[in-house]
Design a protein around this motif. Structure first.
Motif, PDB file in Angstrom:
ATOM      1  N   ALA A   1     -16.978  -8.930  -7.185  1.00  0.00           N
ATOM      2  CA  ALA A   1     -15.946  -7.936  -6.864  1.00  0.00           C
ATOM      3  C   ALA A   1     -14.754  -8.042  -7.800  1.00  0.00           C
ATOM      4  O   ALA A   1     -14.003  -7.077  -7.971  1.00  0.00           O
ATOM      5  N   THR A   2     -14.568  -9.195  -8.418  1.00  0.00           N
ATOM      6  CA  THR A   2     -13.455  -9.381  -9.351  1.00  0.00           C
ATOM      7  C   THR A   2     -13.951  -9.700 -10.756  1.00  0.00           C
ATOM      8  O   THR A   2     -13.216 -10.257 -11.570  1.00  0.00           O
TER       9      THR A   2
ATOM     10  N   ARG B   1      -6.194  -5.485  -3.817  1.00  0.00           N
ATOM     11  CA  ARG B   1      -7.571  -5.979  -3.749  1.00  0.00           C
ATOM     12  C   ARG B   1      -7.614  -7.407  -3.214  1.00  0.00           C
ATOM     13  O   ARG B   1      -8.506  -7.766  -2.439  1.00  0.00           O
ATOM     14  N   LYS B   2      -6.651  -8.223  -3.600  1.00  0.00           N
ATOM     15  CA  LYS B   2      -6.614  -9.601  -3.109  1.00  0.00           C
ATOM     16  C   LYS B   2      -6.416  -9.632  -1.600  1.00  0.00           C
ATOM     17  O   LYS B   2      -7.050 -10.428  -0.889  1.00  0.00           O
TER      18      LYS B   2
ATOM     19  N   ALA C   1      -2.761  -2.724  -8.038  1.00  0.00           N
ATOM     20  CA  ALA C   1      -4.135  -2.610  -7.528  1.00  0.00           C
ATOM     21  C   ALA C   1      -4.734  -3.986  -7.294  1.00  0.00           C
ATOM     22  O   ALA C   1      -5.477  -4.200  -6.323  1.00  0.00           O
ATOM     23  N   LYS C   2      -4.403  -4.933  -8.160  1.00  0.00           N
ATOM     24  CA  LYS C   2      -4.932  -6.292  -8.016  1.00  0.00           C
ATOM     25  C   LYS C   2      -4.366  -6.969  -6.769  1.00  0.00           C
ATOM     26  O   LYS C   2      -5.074  -7.702  -6.065  1.00  0.00           O
TER      27      LYS C   2
ATOM     28  N   GLN D   1      -7.309  -7.257   0.462  1.00  0.00           N
ATOM     29  CA  GLN D   1      -8.543  -6.745   1.077  1.00  0.00           C
ATOM     30  C   GLN D   1      -9.651  -7.784   1.072  1.00  0.00           C
ATOM     31  O   GLN D   1     -10.386  -7.930   2.055  1.00  0.00           O
ATOM     32  N   LEU D   2      -9.771  -8.539  -0.028  1.00  0.00           N
ATOM     33  CA  LEU D   2     -10.794  -9.576  -0.096  1.00  0.00           C
ATOM     34  C   LEU D   2     -10.439 -10.786   0.764  1.00  0.00           C
ATOM     35  O   LEU D   2     -11.276 -11.664   0.973  1.00  0.00           O
TER      36      LEU D   2
ATOM     37  N   ARG E   1       0.827  -1.199   0.000  1.00  0.00           N
ATOM     38  CA  ARG E   1       0.000   0.000   0.000  1.00  0.00           C
ATOM     39  C   ARG E   1       0.868   1.259   0.000  1.00  0.00           C
ATOM     40  O   ARG E   1       0.542   2.245  -0.674  1.00  0.00           O
TER      41      ARG E   1
END
Length: 680
Positions: free
Chosen positions: A288-289, A139-140, A135-136, A142-143, A115
């Motif tokens: 979400a993906t 996101r991974k 970003a991916k 976060q998910l 981050r």
């Protein structure tokens, strides 16, 4: 003394024949230990001023090393399914890998380093693919629940572990249910209508089991043959009942391998996971993906497809009933549909489909198809003769461009009882470039479900087999023809489901092209080519009575999405399925059918995503319009397709890529989304 464990050595192609049971656990243990050390060192060096090479590329390398070793073990496990020691070791490796991945995605300092890099001034100058890759990654994390309080993260970890175990149990039950049923046939007249090659396979299975006569197994491949070609109606009914009640409380093995309790608990745990992560339901979490924007959008899309299909389904149903009456059948049952539809095709287009498969032997078809791909995409495809493999039937193709190898495709063409009962494509290695600029070449593995030739007969492909081969080969080419240097963008396993299925759907379109089939087909004995009249008649026949199959696919997609979206509303899985059936006219299945209990898409990565086949299919037809306009063999169009969809990997959306390829905006009514309120 150097470690000789093949799983710990650098390799260009996997050392299949060198891997032994004793190598598995030590290799995975060593890799995970090394990975933990690298992560610890990376956090120390990258916590203040992180950079791309020492953070992103360093972690990509260790992720890839573990994934590739586990991928080798997964493939070899199919060939060693009866080896108890191997299976025990492989299970231990998979458990260790899952635990490590969970631990890695729970590493808050590592997440903070990523981050910090994303928010740094350095990142402002990253190109779009680097920004997409970073970003991916975030996101991974976060998910995975990285930002949840500790107690909730621990609960999520337990949920993930239980979900994995239930998915595995579902497949075990289904595998056992398949193995539990066979039918021994003494009189070959019972098999009237089946192709000689199919009868030969059933005779071979009986011989392997120590029987005379023929032995009919319970699997998808055999089911398709029985339902479509077996003239014996009693055989079709018996097989249909056994197949549609697998792993349930119904049928010949009722309650022995019932998946309903497994699925009920699995759906509940998935719903809990989604809620922990801030989503209303698991379907919303999966989107979400994905390219689709909302659960309502997907539901409107699916219902619209049902509406579009219903008029032709009504006509086909009426036509089939009339055809059945002419043959003395007053009622058409579920086990009659495919058989009567095939008979109707032959009646309306005599000889159009008869022995059509003789023109598509696997070897000749594959050779010409590779030549087509070479011309279309500007590549070379060379089959290798000498290489390490996991089974004698496995073939290897080297893909090159401008004299340089750019990737490899393994092909495992035939159905085997130890392998999954469907065709699929896996990825053994994603393309990536490390900090020193060295490129790891992509490797795809294609597993088909074809009936092997026996007694000197070659493997001959029906038209549906052609579509399967082309679909999976499309996945493989998308994997190996990418130019993305980023590990988490280059592989097809990195794509959302509604994007991942697109290439395969486009490649199927060539199987429906008159010009292409005229060029492709050649009789396996005489070399005789198909005539224009024969191809036209065959395509017309193949386009006859297709609406029911489309409706069944939509039923499965709607059920999958609805059962994940509506979890907790008090309905059982069977009730959800029955409610969905009410929305799709003319396909009511018998009350004893337990569709969900054997619907393996629910546990093989497609949960709440089966709609992707229809979604991507709509886009694929749109994309293929350019090939039809430019000519299906147009190399310039092929290069444009490669550049739009294959080269960038997962760095831009499917819709953006499609608009670039078509050089126009996508029509607003392409998906025919309505503004109506969706209610149950």
């Amino acid at each position: 003394m150097p470690d000789t464990n093949p799983l710990l050595q650098a390799w260009d192609l996997p050392p299949w024949s060198e891997v032994r049971t004793e190598h598995l656990v030590p290799a995975i243990t060593a890799i995970i230990t090394d990975n933990r050390q690298v992560i610890a060192e990376t956090i120390l060096s990258q916590s203040v001023l992180p950079n791309w090479d020492d953070l992103v590329l360093a972690i990509d390398e260790i992720d890839a090393r573990l994934n590739e070793a586990l991928g080798i073990i997964q493939i070899l496990s199919m060939a060693k399914h009866n080896d108890t020691a191997w299976n025990t070791a492989a299970a231990a490796c998979n458990d260790a890998g899952a635990q490590y991945r969970s631990e890695r995605l729970s590493n808050r300092p590592l997440f903070e380093a990523y981050r910090r890099l994303a928010n740094s001034s350095i990142a402002l100058n990253f190109d779009e693919p680097r920004k997409a890759a970073l970003a991916k990654i975030l996101r991974k994390f976060q998910l995975s629940g990285i930002e949840l309080p500790l107690a909730q993260r621990e609960k999520l970890a337990r949920l993930n572990l239980d979900i994995d175990r239930l998915e595995e149990l579902f497949l075990i039950h289904l595998k056992n249910a398949n193995a539990a049923w066979t039918k021994h046939v003494d009189d070959v007249a019972v098999l009237e209508g089946l192709y000689p090659t199919v009868k030969n396979r059933l005779r071979h299975l009986a011989k392997e089991a120590g029987h005379e006569g023929w032995l009919i197994p319970l699997d998808e491949n055999t089911c398709q043959q029985i339902m479509r070609y077996a003239e014996n109606r009693a055989l079709r009914e018996e097989y249909f009942v056994a197949y549609s009640t697998r792993a349930s409380d119904q049928g010949p093995h009722a309650d022995e391998f019932d998946n309903d309790p497994v699925l009920t608990l699995l759906l509940s745990l998935r719903h809990q996971k989604a809620e922990l992560l801030g989503f209303d339901n698991f379907a919303q979490l999966r989107l979400a993906t994905a390219a689709a924007e909302s659960t309502d959008q997907v539901r409107r899309f699916l219902r619209r497809q049902v509406t579009l299909n219903t008029p032709s389904l009504a006509r086909d149903t009426k036509e089939l009933q009339a055809f059945a009456l002419e043959r003395g059948l007053s009622e058409v049952h579920a086990w009659d549909h495919e058989f009567l539809a095939e008979q109707l095709r032959h009646h309306r287009f005599p000889d159009a489909l008869k022995n059509l498969r003789d023109y598509f032997p696997l070897d000749g078809t594959l050779r010409r198809f590779c030549l087509f791909c070479e011309r279309l995409f500007g590549i070379r495809i060379l089959e290798q003769a000498e290489f390490s493999r996991w089974h004698n039937d496995v073939r290897l193709f080297e893909i090159s461009e401008h004299g340089q190898t750019i990737g490899h495709i393994y092909l495992d063409p035939y159905h085997r009882k130890e392998a999954p009962d469907y065709a699929w494509t896996g990825t053994l290695r994603n393309r990536r470039r490390n900090a020193e600029g060295r490129v790891a070449l992509p490797i795809a593995d294609l597993h088909c479900n074809f009936t092997p030739g026996v007694d000197g007969h070659p493997c001959l492909l029906e038209h549906q087999d052609l579509r399967v081969l082309f679909h999976e080969w499309g996945h493989c080419l998308q994997h190996v023809l990418t130019s993305s240097p980023h590990h988490n963008l280059s592989g097809i396993s990195q794509l959302g489901r509604d994007t991942a299925e697109f290439a395969g759907q486009v490649f199927e379109q060539w199987c429906l092209s008159r010009e292409f089939l005229l060029w492709l087909g050649a009789h396996h004995q005489s070399g005789e080519r198909l005539t224009e009249a024969r191809v036209d008649a065959a395509l017309a026949a193949l386009d006859t009575q297709t609406s029911r199959q489309a409706a069944l696919l939509l039923t499965g997609a709607m059920f999958d999405f609805e059962v994940h979206r509506s979890q907790g509303d008090g309905r059982s899985t069977q009730q959800v399925f029955e409610d969905v059936q009410q929305e799709v006219p003319h396909v009511q299945l018998p009350s004893y059918c337990r569709f969900a209990n054997s619907f393996d898409y629910m546990v093989t990565g497609y949960a709440a995503s089966v709609y992707a086949y229809t979604w991507s299919g709509v886009l694929a037809i749109e994309a293929f319009k350019r090939f039809r306009q430019d000519w299906v063999f147009n190399a310039q169009t092929g290069r444009a397709f490669r550049e739009a969809f294959f080269s960038p990997g997962d760095s831009r959306s499917l819709l953006t890529a499609l608009e670039a390829f078509l050089d126009r905006p996508i029509a607003e009514d392409l998906f025919a989304f309505s503004s109506e309120t969706v209610t149950r």
